[in-house]
Enzyme design. Structure first.
Site, PDB file in Angstrom:
ATOM      1  N   THR A  69       0.846  -1.190   0.000  1.00 15.14           N
ATOM      2  CA  THR A  69       0.000   0.000   0.000  1.00 15.14           C
ATOM      3  C   THR A  69       0.884   1.243   0.000  1.00 15.14           C
ATOM      4  O   THR A  69       1.962   1.251   0.577  1.00 15.14           O
ATOM      5  CB  THR A  69      -0.901  -0.009   1.242  1.00 15.14           C
ATOM      6  OG1 THR A  69      -1.634  -1.222   1.272  1.00 15.14           O
ATOM      7  CG2 THR A  69      -1.863   1.166   1.234  1.00 15.14           C
ATOM      8  N   THR A  79      -3.568   1.032  -3.173  1.00 13.51           N
ATOM      9  CA  THR A  79      -2.925  -0.236  -2.867  1.00 13.51           C
ATOM     10  C   THR A  79      -3.010  -1.230  -4.018  1.00 13.51           C
ATOM     11  O   THR A  79      -3.937  -1.186  -4.815  1.00 13.51           O
ATOM     12  CB  THR A  79      -3.554  -0.877  -1.615  1.00 13.51           C
ATOM     13  OG1 THR A  79      -2.780  -2.018  -1.229  1.00 13.51           O
ATOM     14  CG2 THR A  79      -4.987  -1.330  -1.849  1.00 13.51           C
ATOM     15  N   SER A 136     -11.069  -2.786   3.343  1.00  9.22           N
ATOM     16  CA  SER A 136      -9.638  -2.484   3.447  1.00  9.22           C
ATOM     17  C   SER A 136      -9.393  -1.816   4.787  1.00  9.22           C
ATOM     18  O   SER A 136     -10.328  -1.560   5.547  1.00  9.22           O
ATOM     19  CB  SER A 136      -9.185  -1.563   2.307  1.00  9.22           C
ATOM     20  OG  SER A 136      -9.506  -0.212   2.595  1.00  9.22           O
ATOM     21  N   GLY A 172       0.534  -0.513   5.389  1.00  8.83           N
ATOM     22  CA  GLY A 172       0.792  -1.392   6.526  1.00  8.83           C
ATOM     23  C   GLY A 172      -0.316  -2.348   6.886  1.00  8.83           C
ATOM     24  O   GLY A 172      -0.365  -2.828   8.014  1.00  8.83           O
TER      25      GLY A 172
END
Length: 339
Positions: free
Chosen positions: A165, A183, A236, A257
């Protein structure tokens, strides 16, 4: 890739969704056993949504709306922590880390049940981000003892991504601000480049939950709301944020992350607002992460051994590891406007 971008600049969205690039994507899909067709691309419509909104100690928080779970989770974490004097307990002290971890656990328990594509399921955003809900969760936190993850469940909220990402933050000379997270999901996405177009296809489909109540790909536990189904957008953890003070952009931040995006962004905000750090200090400071299940408190190197000992005495299972996230951030001095 440069030629692809030029074609999009000339032809606009239709070039990507209906034109030559769409043909290349469909051909690449067919060659690799993929399921996306040119017809699928043609009927896809991006949806613009109002941000999730919250407040924290006189600062307005604007963050990403579902199907990202990140916006509601960050606001929920901040709402819980607003009831504590973190400046007094001290940055990354055992007492502060304990409170931050307990807030994270409860927010991630909610992530496991509530968020999904709001066009397909009801997501109680107003409830999850309400001060009253946070106050109720706060009452379940012991000041000096870790709550076992096994005893935490998603709350009854009142009705109202991987390491590849990327995030960037921008503030221009006129004070306009952009916080953008995007991402491919896994590193290099699916590992397939659209022939002749120069860009990778993502593998974001694994962010859907094929097994409710379980973790997908090492991420947080998820429920039915994020079940895979036609015409749904997958969940997400992306959470681009713009913090506004006195009507002007104050802090623009976000991070890659996976599930650690949520904890990274929350701690950057805490570091600036509660602990008076500048942007570099806020990003550099060691971070912690707890996502409810597994019942493990991850800490970056730099948290003192004495603090870790105190946390273990409170009942935490602590794992020390490498860096979490990469919080690209801009702080605007409210007095001078210096970025």
């Amino acid at each position: 890739l440069a030629n692809t971008l030029r074609r999009i600049a000339r032809g606009g969205p239709d070039e990507f969704y209906r034109g030559g690039i769409a043909e290349r994507i469909a051909s690449q899909m067919a060659a690799n056993g993929g399921l996306v067709t040119k017809e699928d691309l043609a009927v896809y419509t991006p949806v613009a949504r109002r941000p999730v909104r919250g407040s924290y100690r006189g600062h307005d928080i604007h963050a990403m709306y579902p199907p990202s779970s990140g916006g509601t989770a960050v606001v929920e974490i901040l709402n819980i922590l607003e009831g504590y004097d973190l400046a007094r307990s001290g940055h990354n002290s055992a007492a502060t880390i304990h409170l931050v971890a307990e807030a994270m656990k409860r927010a991630f328990a909610d992530v496991s049940v509530w968020p999904g594509d709001p066009d397909a399921v009801e997501v109680p955003v107003r409830g999850l981000t309400s001060k009253a809900y946070a106050a109720a969760l706060r009452r379940s936190i012991s000041p000096d003892r870790a709550t076992p993850a096994s005893s935490i469940r998603a709350g009854d909220a009142p009705r109202y991504e991987k390491e590849s990402t990327t995030h960037f933050s921008v503030v221009d000379r006129d004070g306009n601000a952009v916080s953008c997270t995007f991402t491919l999901d896994g590193n290099f996405g699916s590992g397939i480049v659209v022939e002749g177009a120069g860009f990778l296809l993502n593998n974001e489909m694994d962010n859907f939950n094929a097994h409710p109540g379980a973790s997908e790909g090492g991420g947080p536990v998820q429920g039915e709301a994020n079940a895979i189904a036609p015409n749904r957008r997958m969940l997400s953890a992306m959470v681009p944020v713009i913090v506004v003070k006195d009507g002007k952009p104050f802090l623009v931040t976000g991070s890659p992350g996976s599930s650690r995006i949520i904890s990274t962004v929350a701690q950057v905000i805490l570091n600036v607002v509660d602990h008076g750090m500048n942007a570099q200090e806020a990003v550099n400071a060691p971070r912690v992460h707890h996502e409810w299940l597994p019942d493990v408190l991850w800490v970056e190197k730099g948290i003192s051994a004495d603090t870790i000992r105190l946390l273990k005495e409170m009942g935490y299972s602590v794992t020390v590891g490498g860096p979490m996230g990469a919080a690209s951030s801009i702080l605007v001095d409210p007095k001078t406007g210096v970025r």
